[in-house]
Structure formats: C-alpha cells, structure tokens
Scaffold this motif. Sequence first.
Motif: not given
Length: 171
Positions: A150, A152, A154-155, A162, A164-166, A168-171
């Motif tokens: 994964h 990281p 940008k959103r 949303e 694409y958020r994994n 672990k909480g990040y995009f």
Amino acid sequence: MDCIEFIEHFIETPPRRNIKDRLNPFENFTEEQFRERFRFRKDSVLQLLGMISSDLEHGTNRNHCIPPILQLVTTLRFYAAGHFQRTEGDLIGIDQSSACRVIHRVTRAIATRHEQFIRFPSNQDLNNVKFHFKNIAQFPGVLGAIDCSHIPIKRPSGDNGELYRNRKGYF
C-alpha cells in the motif's frame, strides 16, 4: 580394570543423528490447500523450479540434503506468510539454520533472473498501460501495481474517493 576397559570408559559413542521425515507439500496438500499456503499453483511452482533448480545445491543422498523442490516451497512459504524461519522449516521438516540458508539461496537464484520478470513499460507502452488501468477501475495515471504493498496517495477526488482508503486509514 584393564587398559581396554579404561579406554572404553572414556570414549563416548557419537550421538545418533535424528533425521526428520520431510513433508512433501505436492503430495500432502490439495491444489487449494497448496495455494493457500504458498500463494502459487503447483504447476507455477514446478515451472519456477525448472528455471532455478540448477542454482540450488542438491548434494548427495548420503548427507540427507534438502531437495530443490523443498528448498523452493520453504522459501515461497516464508514469502507468503512472513513467519520466522523456524516456523517455515518446521512445516517442511528442516531446522532454522537450514531454512535460513535455503531461503537465502533460493532468493538469490530468483533475483538473478529479475530481468525476465520485472520491467518498466517503454515510452511507447506507457499510454497503453495507463489506458488499461483506467478501464479496470477508472483509476487514471496508473503505470503499475505491486501486490500487497500500500503506497500512500492523496485522496482521490469525486464521489468514490473514500473507496481508496485502506484498512490502516490512509489512501
């Protein structure tokens, strides 16, 4: 006590080697079980073995060496599960130090063939690759993907950003 009895008293008999039965995953696991454990199909593993078997030391039958196929599946299991070497060795029936040597040897054999498997798209192919990734999931500007990694970003904008958020909480 005579001389021979005296000598025999101090001479220890060498310890017996404990030779473990080694598990053959090709015989003991179904295709589905094999894929769950090693993340490869049996035929793919045999194809890879054909490519690297000349690089894997086999030794002689006298020293109970580890056959190339068991070296390969031990390494693939280590890659797939990320356990300790002892755990992977226990699955096949080898000790931790042997698993360490085997994993290093097989990894080197595979890595020396990296040019057969890893390449960046040429300038001509870049637009074609981007087009195909966009068609798969409307994800623009993608040149490649790495399984299970994964990276990281940008959103993404839009209504589906949303998604694409994994975990672990990040995009």
